[in-house]
Write an enzyme that holds these catalytic residues in place. Structure first.
Site, PDB file in Angstrom:
ATOM      1  N   GLY A   1       0.891  -1.155  -0.053  1.00  0.00           N
ATOM      2  CA  GLY A   1      -0.069  -0.169   0.101  1.00  0.00           C
ATOM      3  C   GLY A   1       0.868   1.223  -0.194  1.00  0.00           C
ATOM      4  N   GLU A   2       0.764   2.105   0.956  1.00  0.00           N
ATOM      5  CA  GLU A   2       1.704   3.018   0.994  1.00  0.00           C
ATOM      6  C   GLU A   2       2.107   3.206   2.433  1.00  0.00           C
ATOM      7  OE1 GLU A   2       2.478   4.948  -1.559  1.00  0.00           O
ATOM      8  OE2 GLU A   2       3.823   6.122  -0.150  1.00  0.00           O
ATOM      9  N   SER A   3       3.502   3.093   2.565  1.00  0.00           N
ATOM     10  CA  SER A   3       4.199   2.832   3.868  1.00  0.00           C
ATOM     11  C   SER A   3       4.085   3.996   4.665  1.00  0.00           C
ATOM     12  CB  SER A   3       5.744   2.391   3.543  1.00  0.00           C
ATOM     13  OG  SER A   3       6.344   3.527   2.902  1.00  0.00           O
TER      14      SER A   3
ATOM     15  N   CYS B   1       5.828  -5.460  -0.249  1.00  0.00           N
ATOM     16  CA  CYS B   1       6.054  -4.027  -0.848  1.00  0.00           C
ATOM     17  C   CYS B   1       6.187  -3.104   0.382  1.00  0.00           C
ATOM     18  CB  CYS B   1       5.022  -3.846  -2.018  1.00  0.00           C
ATOM     19  SG  CYS B   1       5.586  -2.309  -2.845  1.00  0.00           S
TER      20      CYS B   1
ATOM     21  N   ARG C   1      12.832   3.269  -0.741  1.00  0.00           N
ATOM     22  CA  ARG C   1      11.360   3.433  -1.424  1.00  0.00           C
ATOM     23  C   ARG C   1      11.561   3.920  -2.715  1.00  0.00           C
ATOM     24  NH1 ARG C   1       8.393   7.235   1.968  1.00  0.00           N
ATOM     25  NH2 ARG C   1       6.576   6.286   0.627  1.00  0.00           N
TER      26      ARG C   1
ATOM     27  N   ILE D   1       5.136  -2.862  -8.164  1.00  0.00           N
ATOM     28  CA  ILE D   1       4.333  -1.450  -7.975  1.00  0.00           C
ATOM     29  C   ILE D   1       5.079  -0.645  -7.079  1.00  0.00           C
ATOM     30  CG2 ILE D   1       2.347  -0.183  -7.935  1.00  0.00           C
ATOM     31  CD1 ILE D   1       0.981  -3.083  -8.109  1.00  0.00           C
ATOM     32  N   ARG D   2       5.603   0.578  -7.693  1.00  0.00           N
ATOM     33  CA  ARG D   2       6.293   1.452  -6.902  1.00  0.00           C
ATOM     34  C   ARG D   2       7.171   0.846  -5.945  1.00  0.00           C
ATOM     35  NH1 ARG D   2       3.333   5.227  -4.390  1.00  0.00           N
ATOM     36  NH2 ARG D   2       5.097   6.823  -4.460  1.00  0.00           N
TER      37      ARG D   2
ATOM     38  N   HIS E   1       4.395  -8.053  -5.155  1.00  0.00           N
ATOM     39  CA  HIS E   1       3.042  -8.244  -4.520  1.00  0.00           C
ATOM     40  C   HIS E   1       2.665  -9.668  -4.982  1.00  0.00           C
ATOM     41  CE1 HIS E   1       1.395  -4.133  -3.426  1.00  0.00           C
ATOM     42  NE2 HIS E   1       2.415  -3.708  -4.302  1.00  0.00           N
TER      43      HIS E   1
ATOM     44  N   GLU F   1       0.476 -11.690  -3.796  1.00  0.00           N
ATOM     45  CA  GLU F   1      -0.991 -11.627  -3.867  1.00  0.00           C
ATOM     46  C   GLU F   1      -1.743 -11.494  -4.925  1.00  0.00           C
ATOM     47  OE1 GLU F   1       0.618  -9.185  -2.635  1.00  0.00           O
ATOM     48  OE2 GLU F   1      -0.507  -7.411  -2.792  1.00  0.00           O
TER      49      GLU F   1
HETATM   50  N1  GLN Z   1       5.866   3.034  -3.046  1.00  0.00           N
HETATM   51  C1  GLN Z   1       5.359   2.651  -2.000  1.00  0.00           C
HETATM   52  C2  GLN Z   1       5.728   3.198  -0.557  1.00  0.00           C
HETATM   53  O1  GLN Z   1       6.916   3.631  -0.582  1.00  0.00           O
HETATM   54  C3  GLN Z   1       5.096   1.230  -1.776  1.00  0.00           C
HETATM   55  C4  GLN Z   1       4.256   0.592  -2.962  1.00  0.00           C
HETATM   56  C5  GLN Z   1       3.512  -0.618  -2.806  1.00  0.00           C
HETATM   57  O2  GLN Z   1       3.350  -1.070  -1.571  1.00  0.00           O
HETATM   58  N2  GLN Z   1       3.109  -1.207  -3.798  1.00  0.00           N
HETATM   59  O3  GLN Z   1       5.258   2.889   0.465  1.00  0.00           O
END
Ligand code: GLN
Length: 192
Positions: free
Chosen positions: A47-49, A79, A110, A140-141, A176, A178
């Site tokens: 998700g977004e850390s 991630c 990151r 993903i990112r 990911h 999942e």
């Molecule tokens: N770029 C996100 C972060 O720094 C992580 C991306 C992800 O979990 N797919 O939190």
């Protein structure tokens, strides 16, 4: 039957629940310290850390999560979840600092694959884990894990980079596992 907790602050909780169901285990979304303590295994989703880290502070979950890691039960971060496990999170640009659990001897960089190529699929080269050979990892990112401690085992790489690692009971995937319908990473984690 094992119950796998999925930290439900933010991120792809439902996709992890589907992957766990595929390997025949039960899952529950957890948001409280007592719920975390009851689980047989625990997943910190992607998700977004920054968001998840703030949620952990708000819900006072730093100590319950660290206690879970210390208990020796399987703990997987994917991630953003992998970033949260690391001893330090770094960003190549001006991202705000992310507080981490510090239960994996590695530094997470990151968004390490840059901003232009935000998302790609890579085929895993097995390191110590033949069981995930040719797994198609979705990035993903994604972060990269560097400065790995001696006790960190690299289970798989993509383009030489460690993407699935394990230190005792703590597992981290920079992709990911999942997403898609291949449950081998979850199966390997849950049989550990
Ligand atoms: N770029 C996100 C972060 O720094 C992580 C991306 C992800 O979990 N797919 O939190």
């Amino acid at each position: 039957m094992k119950t796998v907790g999925i930290l439900g602050i933010q991120g792809d909780v439902a996709a992890h629940a589907r992957a766990i169901a595929r390997v025949g285990a039960a899952s529950r979304r957890v948001l409280r310290g007592e719920e975390i303590a009851e689980c047989d295994a625990l997943i910190l989703p992607g998700g977004e850390s920054t968001t998840i880290s703030k949620g952990i502070t708000r819900l006072e979950l730093w100590e319950p999560l660290r206690a879970f890691a210390r208990s020796g039960r399987p703990l997987l971060g994917t991630c953003a979840g992998a970033i949260l496990l690391a001893r330090e999170a770094r960003a190549s640009d001006a991202h705000e600092r992310v507080e981490t659990l510090g239960v994996l001897s590695a530094v997470a960089v990151r968004n390490a694959y840059g901003t232009q190529v935000d998302s790609f699929a890579g085929i895993l080269d097995p390191g110590a884990a033949e069981a995930v050979a040719e797994f198609r990892g979705v990035f993903i990112r994604a972060p990269q894990l560097t400065e790995l401690g001696d006790s960190v085992e690299v289970l798989a790489r993509v383009d030489e980079q460690p993407v699935l690692v394990r230190e005792s009971n703590v597992w981290a995937a920079t992709f990911h596992p999942e997403l898609g319908d291949d449950p081998r990473v979850h199966a390997a984690f849950l049989s550990s």
